[in-house]
Design a protein around this motif. Structure first.
Motif, PDB file in Angstrom:
ATOM      1  N   ALA A 131       0.844  -1.207   0.000  1.00  0.00           N
ATOM      2  CA  ALA A 131       0.000   0.000   0.000  1.00  0.00           C
ATOM      3  C   ALA A 131       0.875   1.251   0.000  1.00  0.00           C
ATOM      4  O   ALA A 131       0.604   2.214  -0.734  1.00  0.00           O
ATOM      5  N   VAL A 132       1.946   1.229   0.823  1.00  0.00           N
ATOM      6  CA  VAL A 132       2.862   2.379   0.886  1.00  0.00           C
ATOM      7  C   VAL A 132       3.604   2.537  -0.444  1.00  0.00           C
ATOM      8  O   VAL A 132       3.808   3.656  -0.927  1.00  0.00           O
ATOM      9  N   ILE A 133       4.005   1.395  -1.044  1.00  0.00           N
ATOM     10  CA  ILE A 133       4.691   1.435  -2.342  1.00  0.00           C
ATOM     11  C   ILE A 133       3.778   2.043  -3.403  1.00  0.00           C
ATOM     12  O   ILE A 133       4.199   2.896  -4.193  1.00  0.00           O
ATOM     13  N   SER A 134       2.514   1.616  -3.406  1.00  0.00           N
ATOM     14  CA  SER A 134       1.554   2.152  -4.372  1.00  0.00           C
ATOM     15  C   SER A 134       1.378   3.651  -4.198  1.00  0.00           C
ATOM     16  O   SER A 134       1.378   4.421  -5.171  1.00  0.00           O
ATOM     17  N   GLU A 135       1.261   4.073  -2.937  1.00  0.00           N
ATOM     18  CA  GLU A 135       1.104   5.503  -2.634  1.00  0.00           C
ATOM     19  C   GLU A 135       2.365   6.272  -3.045  1.00  0.00           C
ATOM     20  O   GLU A 135       2.273   7.361  -3.615  1.00  0.00           O
ATOM     21  N   THR A 136       3.529   5.700  -2.754  1.00  0.00           N
ATOM     22  CA  THR A 136       4.800   6.356  -3.084  1.00  0.00           C
ATOM     23  C   THR A 136       4.986   6.457  -4.592  1.00  0.00           C
ATOM     24  O   THR A 136       5.447   7.482  -5.101  1.00  0.00           O
ATOM     25  N   LYS A 137       4.607   5.404  -5.316  1.00  0.00           N
ATOM     26  CA  LYS A 137       4.693   5.438  -6.781  1.00  0.00           C
ATOM     27  C   LYS A 137       3.811   6.542  -7.352  1.00  0.00           C
ATOM     28  O   LYS A 137       4.213   7.269  -8.267  1.00  0.00           O
ATOM     29  N   GLY A 138       2.599   6.655  -6.786  1.00  0.00           N
ATOM     30  CA  GLY A 138       1.679   7.700  -7.241  1.00  0.00           C
ATOM     31  C   GLY A 138       2.232   9.088  -6.967  1.00  0.00           C
ATOM     32  O   GLY A 138       2.180   9.973  -7.831  1.00  0.00           O
ATOM     33  N   ARG A 139       2.765   9.257  -5.753  1.00  0.00           N
ATOM     34  CA  ARG A 139       3.363  10.543  -5.379  1.00  0.00           C
ATOM     35  C   ARG A 139       4.569  10.860  -6.259  1.00  0.00           C
ATOM     36  O   ARG A 139       4.735  11.992  -6.714  1.00  0.00           O
ATOM     37  N   LEU A 140       5.396   9.832  -6.520  1.00  0.00           N
ATOM     38  CA  LEU A 140       6.586  10.023  -7.356  1.00  0.00           C
ATOM     39  C   LEU A 140       6.199  10.436  -8.775  1.00  0.00           C
ATOM     40  O   LEU A 140       6.780  11.372  -9.335  1.00  0.00           O
ATOM     41  N   LYS A 141       5.206   9.758  -9.332  1.00  0.00           N
ATOM     42  CA  LYS A 141       4.760  10.093 -10.688  1.00  0.00           C
ATOM     43  C   LYS A 141       4.230  11.516 -10.747  1.00  0.00           C
ATOM     44  O   LYS A 141       4.536  12.276 -11.682  1.00  0.00           O
ATOM     45  N   GLU A 142       3.445  11.891  -9.738  1.00  0.00           N
ATOM     46  CA  GLU A 142       2.862  13.246  -9.699  1.00  0.00           C
ATOM     47  C   GLU A 142       3.967  14.299  -9.589  1.00  0.00           C
ATOM     48  O   GLU A 142       3.941  15.320 -10.269  1.00  0.00           O
ATOM     49  N   ARG A 143       4.973  14.029  -8.740  1.00  0.00           N
ATOM     50  CA  ARG A 143       6.092  14.966  -8.564  1.00  0.00           C
ATOM     51  C   ARG A 143       6.966  15.036  -9.813  1.00  0.00           C
ATOM     52  O   ARG A 143       7.467  16.100 -10.168  1.00  0.00           O
ATOM     53  N   GLU A 144       7.151  13.887 -10.480  1.00  0.00           N
ATOM     54  CA  GLU A 144       7.943  13.870 -11.722  1.00  0.00           C
ATOM     55  C   GLU A 144       7.255  14.688 -12.808  1.00  0.00           C
ATOM     56  O   GLU A 144       7.914  15.435 -13.547  1.00  0.00           O
ATOM     57  N   ASN A 145       5.935  14.556 -12.903  1.00  0.00           N
ATOM     58  CA  ASN A 145       5.178  15.346 -13.889  1.00  0.00           C
ATOM     59  C   ASN A 145       5.259  16.834 -13.576  1.00  0.00           C
ATOM     60  O   ASN A 145       5.398  17.665 -14.479  1.00  0.00           O
ATOM     61  N   HIS A 146       5.153  17.156 -12.279  1.00  0.00           N
ATOM     62  CA  HIS A 146       5.242  18.557 -11.853  1.00  0.00           C
ATOM     63  C   HIS A 146       6.632  19.117 -12.152  1.00  0.00           C
ATOM     64  O   HIS A 146       6.767  20.253 -12.622  1.00  0.00           O
ATOM     65  N   LEU A 147       7.656  18.293 -11.892  1.00  0.00           N
ATOM     66  CA  LEU A 147       9.036  18.703 -12.172  1.00  0.00           C
ATOM     67  C   LEU A 147       9.226  18.950 -13.665  1.00  0.00           C
ATOM     68  O   LEU A 147       9.840  19.954 -14.063  1.00  0.00           O
ATOM     69  N   LYS A 148       8.700  18.046 -14.478  1.00  0.00           N
ATOM     70  CA  LYS A 148       8.813  18.199 -15.933  1.00  0.00           C
ATOM     71  C   LYS A 148       8.167  19.505 -16.390  1.00  0.00           C
ATOM     72  O   LYS A 148       8.723  20.243 -17.218  1.00  0.00           O
ATOM     73  N   HIS A 149       6.996  19.806 -15.815  1.00  0.00           N
ATOM     74  CA  HIS A 149       6.279  21.042 -16.159  1.00  0.00           C
ATOM     75  C   HIS A 149       7.094  22.275 -15.755  1.00  0.00           C
ATOM     76  O   HIS A 149       7.250  23.217 -16.545  1.00  0.00           O
ATOM     77  N   LYS A 150       7.623  22.256 -14.520  1.00  0.00           N
ATOM     78  CA  LYS A 150       8.390  23.397 -14.020  1.00  0.00           C
ATOM     79  C   LYS A 150       9.695  23.578 -14.791  1.00  0.00           C
ATOM     80  O   LYS A 150      10.126  24.696 -15.055  1.00  0.00           O
ATOM     81  N   LYS A 151      10.326  22.459 -15.147  1.00  0.00           N
ATOM     82  CA  LYS A 151      11.552  22.549 -15.950  1.00  0.00           C
ATOM     83  C   LYS A 151      11.253  23.153 -17.314  1.00  0.00           C
ATOM     84  O   LYS A 151      12.040  23.936 -17.844  1.00  0.00           O
ATOM     85  N   GLY A 152      10.101  22.766 -17.871  1.00  0.00           N
ATOM     86  CA  GLY A 152       9.691  23.331 -19.152  1.00  0.00           C
ATOM     87  C   GLY A 152       9.503  24.840 -19.060  1.00  0.00           C
ATOM     88  O   GLY A 152       9.963  25.594 -19.925  1.00  0.00           O
ATOM     89  N   GLU A 153       8.835  25.278 -17.980  1.00  0.00           N
ATOM     90  CA  GLU A 153       8.639  26.720 -17.752  1.00  0.00           C
ATOM     91  C   GLU A 153       9.974  27.438 -17.653  1.00  0.00           C
ATOM     92  O   GLU A 153      10.192  28.483 -18.275  1.00  0.00           O
TER      93      GLU A 153
END
Length: 259
Positions: A131-153
């Motif tokens: 359950a923690v791994i699933s939550e962490t994977k979701g959080r990681l994916k969300e943060r990676e997408n946010h990072l990609k967006h901010k890097k693009g900006e």
């Protein structure tokens, strides 16, 4: 080292105000970037931290799986011993030997019960970890997408402003060489200590630009004469008259448009 050409006070004031306009332009460019570089670094750190956490969680799952395998092996060994002791009971010579084997069988049965209890606990741990791994994977994916967006900006802003900023930095350094060192040192010191980095300001409606403290008429006349470098007694800023300021602004706007 060649001696710098002697310049008039007015030329020094013009050069100082030009330098201020260049540095203010650099400040504007950096303000456009704002907190983006820090946000990107923080996000990169967060993504790295989440990745490490995920790796550790996955590794801990393997450890628990090994623990379960160990307990299953123990159960198998205990079952084998129970069979062995049960067979031996058929050939005992007295009650003491029979009772001794019975105790061994009971002990192995307890070992099996304990191992099964541990396996149940380990399986509960696995579910929790998954359950923690699933939550962490979701959080990681969300943060990676946010990072990609901010890097693009950030990359878009850098692409628009980096060339101009570098050219302005070079201009700033060039202008500093045209001003005597003590004035550059004073300018740099004032810039660090005042709001918005404004070390050289014009008189605006009878007051010092940036601080709004009224300048006495006699001092305004002295400033307009451009015979000496005068600072605002309240803020420490170097003061120039409005006419000089407008002339230098027009000049520097042409320079900025070329960059």
């Amino acid at each position: 080292m060649a001696k710098k050409k002697e310049v008039t006070v007015e030329e020094r004031l013009r050069a100082l105000y030009d330098l201020q306009l260049i540095d203010s332009r650099i400040d504007e460019i950096r303000n456009v970037r704002g907190e983006l570089p820090l946000e990107v670094r923080d996000l990169e750190d967060e993504v790295a931290g989440l990745s490490i956490r995920l790796e550790k969680l996955v590794a801990s799952l393997a450890v628990v799986d090994n623990d379960i395998a160990g307990k299953k092996n123990l159960i198998q060994e205990s079952n084998n011993l129970i069979v062995k002791y049960s067979e031996q009971q058929k050939n005992v010579r007295n009650n003491r030997e029979f009772n001794s084997l019975t105790k061994e069988i009971e002990f192995q049965e307890l070992e099996i019960q304990l191992a099964e209890k541990h396996i149940k606990e380990f399986k509960a741990q696995i579910e929790q970890k998954k359950a923690v791994i699933s939550e962490t994977k979701g959080r990681l994916k969300e943060r990676e997408n946010h990072l990609k967006h901010k890097k693009g900006e950030l990359n878009d802003i850098l692409a628009e402003t980096e060339k101009e900023e570098q050219a302005l930095i070079e201009k700033s350094e060039t202008y500093k060489t045209q001003i005597e060192e003590r004035l550059v040192a004073a300018y740099n010191r004032i810039r660090k200590n005042v709001k918005n980095g404004l070390a050289v300001v014009p008189i605006e409606r009878g007051a010092s630009g940036g601080s709004f403290f009224t300048i006495p008429p006699q001092v305004q006349v002295e400033i307009a004469s451009r015979k000496k470098v005068i600072t605002d007694e309240h803020s420490g800023r170097i003061l120039v008259d409005a006419v000089l300021a407008e002339e230098q602004k027009a000049k520097m706007e042409k320079l900025f448009s070329k960059l």
